[in-house]
Design an enzyme around this catalytic site. Structure first.
Site, PDB file in Angstrom:
ATOM      1  N   HIS A  47       1.408   1.949  -5.628  1.00 20.60           N
ATOM      2  CA  HIS A  47       0.083   1.323  -5.649  1.00 20.60           C
ATOM      3  C   HIS A  47      -0.975   2.410  -5.914  1.00 20.60           C
ATOM      4  O   HIS A  47      -1.867   2.232  -6.751  1.00 20.60           O
ATOM      5  CB  HIS A  47      -0.174   0.614  -4.309  1.00 20.60           C
ATOM      6  CG  HIS A  47      -1.621   0.322  -4.056  1.00 20.60           C
ATOM      7  ND1 HIS A  47      -2.359  -0.535  -4.848  1.00 20.60           N
ATOM      8  CD2 HIS A  47      -2.484   0.799  -3.118  1.00 20.60           C
ATOM      9  CE1 HIS A  47      -3.605  -0.577  -4.398  1.00 20.60           C
ATOM     10  NE2 HIS A  47      -3.709   0.226  -3.361  1.00 20.60           N
TER      11      HIS A  47
ATOM     12  N   HIS B 142       0.825  -1.215   0.000  1.00 20.43           N
ATOM     13  CA  HIS B 142       0.000   0.000   0.000  1.00 20.43           C
ATOM     14  C   HIS B 142       0.856   1.260   0.000  1.00 20.43           C
ATOM     15  O   HIS B 142       0.764   2.090   0.908  1.00 20.43           O
ATOM     16  CB  HIS B 142      -0.962  -0.011   1.195  1.00 20.43           C
ATOM     17  CG  HIS B 142      -1.948  -1.128   1.144  1.00 20.43           C
ATOM     18  ND1 HIS B 142      -1.791  -2.307   1.849  1.00 20.43           N
ATOM     19  CD2 HIS B 142      -3.089  -1.266   0.430  1.00 20.43           C
ATOM     20  CE1 HIS B 142      -2.810  -3.103   1.583  1.00 20.43           C
ATOM     21  NE2 HIS B 142      -3.603  -2.507   0.727  1.00 20.43           N
TER      22      HIS B 142
ATOM     23  N   HIS C   4      -6.047   7.378  -1.645  1.00 21.85           N
ATOM     24  CA  HIS C   4      -6.890   6.425  -0.925  1.00 21.85           C
ATOM     25  C   HIS C   4      -6.186   5.524   0.104  1.00 21.85           C
ATOM     26  O   HIS C   4      -6.857   4.929   0.938  1.00 21.85           O
ATOM     27  CB  HIS C   4      -7.674   5.548  -1.911  1.00 21.85           C
ATOM     28  CG  HIS C   4      -6.884   4.380  -2.411  1.00 21.85           C
ATOM     29  ND1 HIS C   4      -5.961   4.482  -3.410  1.00 21.85           N
ATOM     30  CD2 HIS C   4      -6.861   3.087  -2.010  1.00 21.85           C
ATOM     31  CE1 HIS C   4      -5.416   3.305  -3.619  1.00 21.85           C
ATOM     32  NE2 HIS C   4      -5.938   2.430  -2.783  1.00 21.85           N
ATOM     33  N   ASP C   5      -4.844   5.430   0.052  1.00 25.73           N
ATOM     34  CA  ASP C   5      -4.144   4.618   1.063  1.00 25.73           C
ATOM     35  C   ASP C   5      -3.107   5.429   1.827  1.00 25.73           C
ATOM     36  O   ASP C   5      -2.158   4.863   2.388  1.00 25.73           O
ATOM     37  CB  ASP C   5      -3.465   3.407   0.393  1.00 25.73           C
ATOM     38  CG  ASP C   5      -4.391   2.193   0.320  1.00 25.73           C
ATOM     39  OD1 ASP C   5      -5.240   2.049   1.221  1.00 25.73           O
ATOM     40  OD2 ASP C   5      -4.273   1.407  -0.631  1.00 25.73           O
TER      41      ASP C   5
HETATM   42 ZN   LIG Z   1      -5.294   0.553  -2.041  1.00 24.93          ZN
END
Ligand SMILES: [Zn+2]
Length: 242
Positions: free
Chosen positions: A98, A94, A134-135
């Site tokens: 990614h 992550h 998002h991460d």
């Molecule tokens: Zn992700």
């Protein structure tokens, strides 16, 4: 409260990209989407060094015409991308690359898959920002780990623990000086974009994904052209590359 504000000021300062790295990215040549293979599902980030990954991110925002449509100052966009990159940890999966891959997949869906023609510009911008963010600050451990170890994050959020944290980090970066790519947005546009960002990031929780997936498959089988939550009138997002 004063201590907390000082800590936040420190965090905000160190979370932000330096003036030097921003100036370097601003002056950097941005190759075309074709040259970077961004329209294809065969896109391979391994051919790019860390600086090239930032220019690839810029190209996607340029190609979607987001910079002109929402009058995003170029320097602010560059600083924001570098700050987002800086706030990913070097964990095995992550990580920043990614996030870039998820953004590129969204880009290919929007452009090559022509999905952008079915949603608003505010949603396009919100989805692109959500994918890249998002991460943020993922530690390589999941929600169950946060809960079992009684981590402070689990005390803050009992459900979708990490996803709430990723969204909070996203907001923290946007609120840091010189990073607000939404600074010229009209209040109504701002609300719509932030709603999309929040909903899309929270949708990356696997638990939510498995709840929503059967509904999504039903929509596909029925051939329904639109997918709205009938209760809150919001569009549902399903982000499959978590
Ligand atoms: Zn992700």
């Amino acid at each position: 409260m004063a201590k907390q504000r000082v800590a936040l000021e420190c965090l905000s300062y160190h979370a932000t990209a330096s003036a030097e790295s921003t100036a370097e990215l601003v002056s950097r040549h941005v190759p075309s989407a074709l040259q970077l293979n961004l329209y294809s599902h065969q896109f391979d980030d391994m051919e790019l060094d860390n600086k090239d990954t930032c220019t690839a991110a810029i190209r996607m925002f340029k190609d979607m015409n987001m910079i002109k449509k929402f009058r995003i100052p170029y320097e602010v966009l560059c600083r924001w991308i570098l700050s987002v990159q800086k706030n990913y940890r070097p964990v095995k999966y992550h990580n920043w690359r990614h996030a870039l891959n998820v953004t590129q997949t969204m880009f290919a869906l929007l452009r090559t898959g022509k999905m952008a023609g079915f949603i608003s510009d505010q949603e396009v911008l919100g989805l692109m920002v959500a994918c890249l963010s998002h991460d943020l600050d993922h530690r390589g451990t999941n929600n169950a780990f946060q809960s079992k170890t009684d981590s402070p994050l689990a005390m803050l959020y009992s459900t979708s623990t990490m996803e709430h944290h990723h969204f909070d980090q996203c907001v923290m970066i946007l609120n840091s000086e010189g990073n607000n790519i939404f600074q010229v947005l009209k209040p109504e546009d701002y609300r719509q974009v932030m709603d999309t960002v929040q909903q899309a990031i929270l949708s990356t929780d696997l638990e939510q994904y498995f709840k929503t997936k059967p509904q999504f498959l039903q929509v596909v089988r029925n051939g329904q052209p639109d997918w709205h939550d009938s209760h809150n009138k919001k569009r549902e997002y399903i982000i499959v590359l978590i």
